[in-house]
Motif scaffolding. Sequence first.
Motif, mmCIF file in Angstrom:
data_model
loop_
_atom_site.group_PDB
_atom_site.id
_atom_site.type_symbol
_atom_site.label_atom_id
_atom_site.label_comp_id
_atom_site.label_asym_id
_atom_site.label_seq_id
_atom_site.Cartn_x
_atom_site.Cartn_y
_atom_site.Cartn_z
ATOM 1 N N ILE A 150 0.843 -1.200 0.000
ATOM 2 C CA ILE A 150 0.000 0.000 0.000
ATOM 3 C C ILE A 150 0.878 1.249 0.000
ATOM 4 N N GLY A 151 1.939 1.232 0.818
ATOM 5 C CA GLY A 151 2.863 2.364 0.820
ATOM 6 C C GLY A 151 3.520 2.581 -0.527
ATOM 7 N N GLN A 152 3.862 1.493 -1.214
ATOM 8 C CA GLN A 152 4.430 1.617 -2.553
ATOM 9 C C GLN A 152 3.439 2.273 -3.511
ATOM 10 N N SER A 153 2.177 1.890 -3.421
ATOM 11 C CA SER A 153 1.162 2.471 -4.309
ATOM 12 C C SER A 153 0.963 3.950 -4.015
ATOM 13 N N GLU A 173 4.507 10.012 -7.399
ATOM 14 C CA GLU A 173 5.359 10.068 -8.580
ATOM 15 C C GLU A 173 4.557 10.485 -9.811
ATOM 16 N N ALA A 174 3.331 9.980 -9.942
ATOM 17 C CA ALA A 174 2.496 10.352 -11.086
ATOM 18 C C ALA A 174 2.112 11.830 -11.031
ATOM 19 N N LEU A 231 -2.042 12.105 -17.099
ATOM 20 C CA LEU A 231 -3.294 12.022 -16.355
ATOM 21 C C LEU A 231 -3.733 10.569 -16.186
ATOM 22 N N LEU A 232 -3.551 9.769 -17.226
ATOM 23 C CA LEU A 232 -3.903 8.356 -17.136
ATOM 24 C C LEU A 232 -3.011 7.630 -16.119
ATOM 25 N N ARG A 233 -1.726 7.978 -16.089
ATOM 26 C CA ARG A 233 -0.831 7.340 -15.115
ATOM 27 C C ARG A 233 -1.243 7.699 -13.693
ATOM 28 N N LYS A 234 -1.705 8.898 -13.506
ATOM 29 C CA LYS A 234 -2.189 9.284 -12.178
ATOM 30 C C LYS A 234 -3.409 8.445 -11.791
ATOM 31 N N ALA A 250 -3.744 5.679 -8.779
ATOM 32 C CA ALA A 250 -4.800 5.748 -7.760
ATOM 33 C C ALA A 250 -5.610 4.448 -7.733
ATOM 34 N N THR A 251 -5.880 3.895 -8.899
ATOM 35 C CA THR A 251 -6.583 2.611 -8.950
ATOM 36 C C THR A 251 -5.727 1.504 -8.347
ATOM 37 N N GLY A 252 -4.418 1.565 -8.576
ATOM 38 C CA GLY A 252 -3.517 0.581 -7.973
ATOM 39 C C GLY A 252 -3.542 0.635 -6.457
#
Length: 489
Positions: free
Chosen positions: A87-90, A96-97, A162-165, A169-171
Motif C-alpha cells: 500500500i505504501g508503494q502504491s 510520482e504520477a 493524467l492516465l498514469r495518475k 490511484a486505482t492501484g
Amino acid sequence: MKREQALSTICLAAAAVFVLSGCSGAGRYTYDRIRAEAAAEKSAGRWEGCPDSPMGKAPAAGPFSIAGAVDVAIENNPDMEMAEARIGQSEAMIQEARAAFLPVLTAYGEYTQADAPSAYLFKTIDARQLPAHIDFNAPGWFENYEIGLQARINLFHGGRDLLRKHIAATGLTIQKLDRKSLENVLTASVIRTYYNCLAAEDFIRIAEGSVSTVQAQLQAARVRYEAGGALRSDVLSLDVRLAQAKEDMVRARNSHSLSLAALANLLGVDPECPLELSGPRNLTMELPEDYPSALALALERRPDLQGVRYRIVQSRMNVDAARAEHLPRLDAQGRIYADDPQGGFETDGKNWTAGVVLTWDLFSGGGTRARVVQSKKVLEEMLAADAKTVQAVRLEVKTACLALAEARARLEVSEASVAQAEESLRLVKRQYEGGSATVTRYLDAELARNLARIRSTAAFYDREKAVADLGRALGYWAAPYRGTQVKKE
C-alpha cells in the motif's frame, strides 16, 4: 602546463570517486546490517513500518478472546506487513504520477576543455569574451566553466500523465482491497485455529474425566476382589481401560500443544509464547437464510472480487495510455547559465534561453503498436480472471452453506447421542455395582459415553468453524465488517 594541471585534477577526482564508491559498498549489504539500520530508523521515527524482530509482539498477559487473537494476528502477521508495504508503494506511485504535472528545476555545473572550433566559438561568445582576432580553424586548446539552472514543464503528453495518475490511484485501491482480502482469509484461519485449541482443551477434560472415572472403578474393583466379590479378570480389564484412557489424555494434550503452536504462528509470535484462551465459544453474526441471498452478499462484499474488477478498470486505462504514445509531446523549457574560461564569473556573462519543444515519434519500430497489443491482452486476461473469480465465489459460498447445514444437523444428533449415552452409562454403572452387569458391559458403556462427548464437542466446534468459513466466503471478515461480527469482551 595549465592543460596538464587540469588533466591531473580530473584524473585525481575520478580516482577519488572510484575509491570512495568502492569503499562505501564493502560490507554494507548484509542481512544483519540492513535489519539494524531499519531498526535504528524506526526508533528515530523515520520508518514506522519496520518490525523490531522476526517475531512480532506477544499478546497481552492473561487470557484473550477470539477478537483479541484476530487483532494480534492482523498487527503481527508478516503477510499483513507485506500488504501494508505494498500500500505504501502504491501511495508513492501516486506521488510520482503527480510529479509529472509540476515543473522540473535542475542546477548544473560543467567543466570543459577542447580544441573544437565550434565549442570554442560558442563558449567564448556566451562568456562575452570573443577575441578580436582569432583563427577559428585553429583556436587551439581551451577550457571553460559553466553553471546554470534549467527548468522544464510538460504542456501536453497525449493524456498519458493524467492516465498514469488514475492508474496509480486505482492501484492503491487494488492494494487496499488485497489487504482486506488477506484480512478476510487470515481472520477465518485464526478463528478456525482458535476453535481447534478450544476443542483440544475440551478433549483433555473429557480424557481426564475418563481417567478419573476408570481409576475410581478400578480402586473399587480391587477392594471387591480382595474381599472375594470380584474376579481377577475384572481388575485386569479396568487396568487395560485405564491405560487406554491415559493414552487418550496424552494424545489430547499433544494435540492441544500443536494447536497452540499453529495459533502462535498465525499470530506472528514465538511458538513458545504462552497463550491462554477465554471468552465466548460461539460467533455472533447474522447469516443469510439461503444460498441466493448468501451469493448476492458475497458478490457485493468479497474484496478479492472487487480487486479483480478494479484491475479490469486499470487495464483499460493502460490500453489508452499505450495508444496515447502515438500522440506528440509538448514541453516548455528555459535555461539561465553563465560561462567563464577562468571560472570566476566576474563579468556580466549571464545568458538565458526559453522556448517550446514539440516531440513526435513518427516511427518507433513497431514498439508502440506492440505495447498497445500487450495491454489489450492484459485486459482480456483480467476479464477472464473476473469470470474465474465469480465461479470460485459461487462454489465457495455453496460449499460453505452446505457445510454449515451439515454441521448443524450433526451437532443436533450428537447432542442427543450424549444424553442417551449418559443415561445408558448411569444404568449400567448401577447394574455393575449391584453385580448384575459385567465389567465388559460397563467399560463399553463408559467408552461409548466418552466417544459421544468427543463427537458432540467436535460437532459444536465444527459448526462454529463452518460459520467462520461462511463468513470468509461472504467477505464478512474483511474490514469494515469484521468488527461487527467478532465482538470484543
